[in-house]
Structure formats: structure tokens, C-alpha cells
Design an enzyme around this catalytic site. Structure first.
Site, mmCIF file in Angstrom:
data_model
loop_
_atom_site.group_PDB
_atom_site.id
_atom_site.type_symbol
_atom_site.label_atom_id
_atom_site.label_comp_id
_atom_site.label_asym_id
_atom_site.label_seq_id
_atom_site.Cartn_x
_atom_site.Cartn_y
_atom_site.Cartn_z
ATOM 1 N N LYS A 67 0.800 -1.241 0.000
ATOM 2 C CA LYS A 67 0.000 0.000 0.000
ATOM 3 C C LYS A 67 0.826 1.281 0.000
ATOM 4 O O LYS A 67 0.334 2.364 0.297
ATOM 5 C CB LYS A 67 -0.997 0.043 1.188
ATOM 6 N N GLY A 69 2.544 2.114 -2.837
ATOM 7 C CA GLY A 69 2.705 2.546 -4.230
ATOM 8 C C GLY A 69 3.348 1.483 -5.117
ATOM 9 O O GLY A 69 3.952 1.816 -6.143
ATOM 10 N N THR A 70 3.200 0.233 -4.730
ATOM 11 C CA THR A 70 3.762 -0.895 -5.481
ATOM 12 C C THR A 70 3.312 -0.879 -6.941
ATOM 13 O O THR A 70 4.129 -0.981 -7.863
ATOM 14 C CB THR A 70 3.299 -2.225 -4.855
ATOM 15 N N THR A 71 2.002 -0.769 -7.150
ATOM 16 C CA THR A 71 1.414 -0.845 -8.481
ATOM 17 C C THR A 71 1.973 0.268 -9.372
ATOM 18 O O THR A 71 2.342 0.048 -10.523
ATOM 19 C CB THR A 71 -0.122 -0.699 -8.367
ATOM 20 N N TRP A 72 2.040 1.437 -8.808
ATOM 21 C CA TRP A 72 2.549 2.616 -9.515
ATOM 22 C C TRP A 72 4.024 2.443 -9.874
ATOM 23 O O TRP A 72 4.439 2.655 -11.016
ATOM 24 C CB TRP A 72 2.345 3.835 -8.603
ATOM 25 N N HIS A 132 7.623 -7.950 -1.450
ATOM 26 C CA HIS A 132 7.353 -7.186 -0.222
ATOM 27 C C HIS A 132 8.335 -7.599 0.881
ATOM 28 O O HIS A 132 8.175 -7.208 2.038
ATOM 29 C CB HIS A 132 5.928 -7.449 0.276
ATOM 30 N N SER A 162 -5.080 3.189 3.509
ATOM 31 C CA SER A 162 -5.154 2.413 2.274
ATOM 32 C C SER A 162 -5.227 0.914 2.589
ATOM 33 O O SER A 162 -6.031 0.181 2.008
ATOM 34 C CB SER A 162 -3.929 2.726 1.406
ATOM 35 N N LYS A 287 -7.900 5.628 -4.656
ATOM 36 C CA LYS A 287 -7.982 7.071 -4.769
ATOM 37 C C LYS A 287 -6.666 7.670 -5.274
ATOM 38 O O LYS A 287 -6.661 8.667 -5.975
ATOM 39 C CB LYS A 287 -8.337 7.645 -3.400
HETATM 40 P P1 A3P Z 1 -5.082 4.568 -1.883
HETATM 41 O O1 A3P Z 1 -5.756 3.408 -1.199
HETATM 42 O O2 A3P Z 1 -4.650 5.623 -0.915
HETATM 43 O O3 A3P Z 1 -5.866 5.113 -3.021
HETATM 44 P P2 A3P Z 1 -0.007 -0.717 -3.617
HETATM 45 O O4 A3P Z 1 0.113 -0.553 -5.096
HETATM 46 O O5 A3P Z 1 1.311 -0.715 -2.922
HETATM 47 O O6 A3P Z 1 -0.887 -1.839 -3.257
HETATM 48 O O7 A3P Z 1 -0.696 0.613 -3.088
HETATM 49 C C1 A3P Z 1 -2.001 0.933 -3.423
HETATM 50 C C2 A3P Z 1 -2.187 2.421 -3.278
HETATM 51 O O8 A3P Z 1 -1.566 3.096 -4.383
HETATM 52 C C3 A3P Z 1 -3.633 2.820 -3.310
HETATM 53 O O9 A3P Z 1 -3.715 4.003 -2.519
HETATM 54 C C4 A3P Z 1 -3.836 3.075 -4.783
HETATM 55 O O10 A3P Z 1 -4.976 3.836 -5.102
HETATM 56 C C5 A3P Z 1 -2.556 3.802 -5.126
HETATM 57 N N1 A3P Z 1 -2.200 3.756 -6.541
HETATM 58 C C6 A3P Z 1 -2.324 2.726 -7.407
HETATM 59 N N2 A3P Z 1 -1.892 3.055 -8.616
HETATM 60 C C7 A3P Z 1 -1.468 4.335 -8.548
HETATM 61 C C8 A3P Z 1 -0.911 5.254 -9.497
HETATM 62 N N3 A3P Z 1 -0.728 4.911 -10.748
HETATM 63 N N4 A3P Z 1 -0.604 6.493 -9.053
HETATM 64 C C9 A3P Z 1 -0.818 6.860 -7.777
HETATM 65 N N5 A3P Z 1 -1.339 6.041 -6.840
HETATM 66 C C10 A3P Z 1 -1.659 4.799 -7.217
#
Ligand code: A3P
Length: 320
Positions: A67, A69-72, A132, A162, A287
Site C-alpha cells: 500500500k 505505491g507498489t502498483t505505480w 514485499h 489504504s 484514490k
Molecule cells: P489509496 O488506497 O490511498 O488510493 P499498492 O500498489 O502498494 O498496493 O498501493 C495501493 C495504493 O496506491 C492505493 O492508494 C492506490 O490507489 C494507489 N495507486 C495505485 N496506482 C497508482 C498510481 N498509478 N498512481 C498513484 N497512486 C496509485
């Protein structure tokens, strides 16, 4: 072979008997292993990864706390590293989820296979993986080889909210979700998947201070504020700096745009797809903002967390 796998099964069963156990936020178990809480779902995969993974000097690993910013970061690293290996309008991010393109060791590759074939598992070179796992628990071949690690960290209050909302989505439908108070209590005591959070963050922070060419330490908030300069840093760190031509052609902006929350969230694949763990891709896009914690945390929680942050980061040079 079959024998090696079944003796590893026996070894694993003996090993976990002695691990302390806690309830996870989503309702399964967390095992305390080497100083961190590991979800029961991935514990075995995690240990297989630790024991068997052989890093190449050229490997790149996206390491994160859940949570943060892994996906990003997966999307950004993928697009930056491989940008010259596909035509821009055919960026695989348009048809695959970031978690399919940059696969987790413990939540994916090693999940049901203690000896996955990792030679051909990545579509592009150099190999790009994610984890992780806390720094201290990484396989020695990752620490000792020339491979590079990109880490992203996030304000603990946003990460906490998150995670709380994410866990509620994962929780068994017929079980009540963890209340904010219950989740807070666990987080405060370091109990969450791959926690304690502060130990995870500080492990990578210290390692990056000692070895800045090996570990790049990024912040969610910094990326939000100034994506372009951090992307340039990332490209430089990965050994593929943007050329002057690329900069004039707006490649940096193109990458930040395709990886943006707004863009990824709306893609068909991220609305409909499902990860190997059964988690729908949509759960990874909520979000994507900074400061959403202020809509949830009570003044008491804020005060506790502020004190905790100060105490944990004291003297480390790291701030949120
Ligand atoms: P929120 O729940 O605050 O919206 P992870 O990827 O580590 O699981 O983290 C998920 C968090 O990153 C979530 O935060 C998600 O909405 C946010 N997120 C996913 N993709 C993103 C992107 N491209 N840019 C910014 N935030 C992103």
C-alpha cells in the site's frame, strides 16, 4: 524433482510449528518470521524464494511495503526500463496489469512452485521482479550481487488507511470487517502483512544510505509532487538515462502519463482482470491521493501516530 519438493514440504511444516501467530487484517494468519509478520498465504513461497533464488547482476527488483505505491512503481519501472523495446502505442501496460508485468516472487512466481523457471519468465531483459520482503530477509544473492533495488515508501497515515480499506475488501463476505480501532491497534504494534512498517522502511532506508547505487529510495509524496525529476533519477539509476532527444520528444511526460492513476484505473484490464492470488486488479486502484488519512483518523490516532513516527525515525535522517 519430486523428492526434493516433498522433503522441502516436510522441512517447512516443522519450521512453522514454532512461529508466533497473529490474525491478519483480512482474517487469515500472520506468522512471525525473521522479525516480520508474513501472511500464511505466502510464507512457504517466501522461504522458497529466500532459499532458492539466484540473482543476476542485471536484475532489477521493485521492493515495497504493501500500500505504499507498489502498483505505480511497477508501472513506472517497467515503462522506463523497457521503453525502447516496444512501440510506444503498444506499451504492454495498456493490455496487462502492472502486477502481471512485474511479478512478485512470493505472491506469484514461488506461490505454488518452490523451483520456478525464472530464465524465461520475463518477456523483456533485464529481468524485473518484485517483492514485499524486508531488506534483512532478502536472499544473499540479491544483497551480494550487482542487481538493483527500487523501493517506494509512503506517509504511514495514508498507507494505514489504504491498507485498512484494502483489507476490508479482501475479508470473507460473511465476516465483519476489522474496525478502524482494531486495525489501528494492530498497526501501532507493528502487526500487518510484512510489518512492522517502520522496520521495513528503515531497513531499506539504511541500506540505500550505505549503498545508493544499489538501492534507490523513493517516496509516494515526492513522486506526486514532481514526477519528472524523479523519473529522470530512476532512469539514471537503472542505467538507462533519458537522452536529450527523448527529453525533447516528451518521453518523460509520456511515461508519467501512461502510469498515472487516472490512466491506469480506467484501462479495461485493470477494471476486469484478476491477480494470481485471486485479488481483482481494481482493488489496487482506489484514490491514489496524498492526505486522505485526514478523512478517517481521529485526533487521538493522529497524535499517537505522530509520536510513533517521531520515535521510530529519530536519528535516521528519514522524515515523512
Ligand atoms: P489509496 O488506497 O490511498 O488510493 P499498492 O500498489 O502498494 O498496493 O498501493 C495501493 C495504493 O496506491 C492505493 O492508494 C492506490 O490507489 C494507489 N495507486 C495505485 N496506482 C497508482 C498510481 N498509478 N498512481 C498513484 N497512486 C496509485
Amino acid at each position: 524433482s519430486h523428492d526434493v519438493e516433498s522433503s522441502w514440504d516436510d522441512e517447512f511444516k516443522k519450521l512453522v510449528q514454532n512461529f508466533p501467530k497473529e490474525r491478519s487484517w483480512a482474517g487469515s494468519n500472520l506468522y512471525f518470521y525473521q522479525g516480520f509478520w508474513c501472511p500464511s498465504l505466502v510464507l512457504k513461497a517466501f522461504i522458497s524464494f529466500q532459499k532458492h533464488f539466484q540473482a543476476f547482476n542485471s536484475d532489477v527488483i521493485v521492493a515495497t511495503f504493501p500500500k505504499c505505491g507498489t502498483t505505480w512503481l511497477k508501472a513506472l519501472t517497467f515503462s522506463t526500463l523497457y521503453r525502447n523495446q516496444f512501440p510506444w502505442d503498444e506499451n504492454p501496460l495498456l493490455t496487462f496489469g502492472p502486477h502481471q508485468l512485474v511479478r512478485f516472487f512470493e505472491y506469484d512466481l514461488y506461490l505454488n512452485n518452490p523451483f520456478p523457471d525464472l530464465q524465461n519468465v520475463c518477456a523483456y531483459q533485464p529481468r524485473l521482479f518484485s517483492t514485499h520482503a524486508p531488506y534483512a530477509t532478502l536472499p544473499t544473492s540479491i544483497k551480494d550481487s550487482g542487481c538493483k533495488i527500487v523501493y517506494i515508501c509512503r506517509n504511514p497515515m495514508d498507507m494505514f488507511i489504504s491498507l485498512w480499506l484494502f483489507a476490508a475488501k479482501l475479508r470473507d463476505k460473511n465476516r465483519e470487517s476489522l474496525s478502524l480501532d482494531e486495525a489501528f491497534d494492530k498497526f501501532y504494534h507493528g502487526i500487518s502483512a510484512h510489518g512492522p512498517f517502520f522496520d521495513h522502511v528503515l531497513g531499506y532506508w539504511k541500506a540505500s544510505q550505505e549503498n545508493p547505487n544499489k538501492i534507490l529510495f523513493l517516496n509516494f509524496e515526492d513522486l506526486k509532487e514532481d514526477m519528472d525529476s524523479h523519473l529522470k533519477n530512476l532512469a539514471m539509476f537503472l542505467g538507462v538515462p533519458f537522452t536529450d532527444d527523448e527529453e525533447t520528444q516528451g518521453v518523460v511526460e509520456k511515461i508519467s502519463k501512461i502510469c498515472s492513476f487516472e490512466n491506469l484505473k480506467e484501462l479495461e484490464v485493470n477494471k476486469k482482470g484478476v491477480h494470481t492470488t485471486g485479488i481483482p486488479h481494481t482493488h489496487f486502484f482506489r484514490k491514489g491521493e496524498v492526505g486522505d488519512w485526514s478523512n478517517y483518523l481521529t485526533p487521538f490516532m493522529i497524535e499517537c501516530l505522530e509520536k510513533l513516527i517521531q520515535e521510530k525515525l529519530n536519528g535516521s535522517g528519514l522524515t515523512f
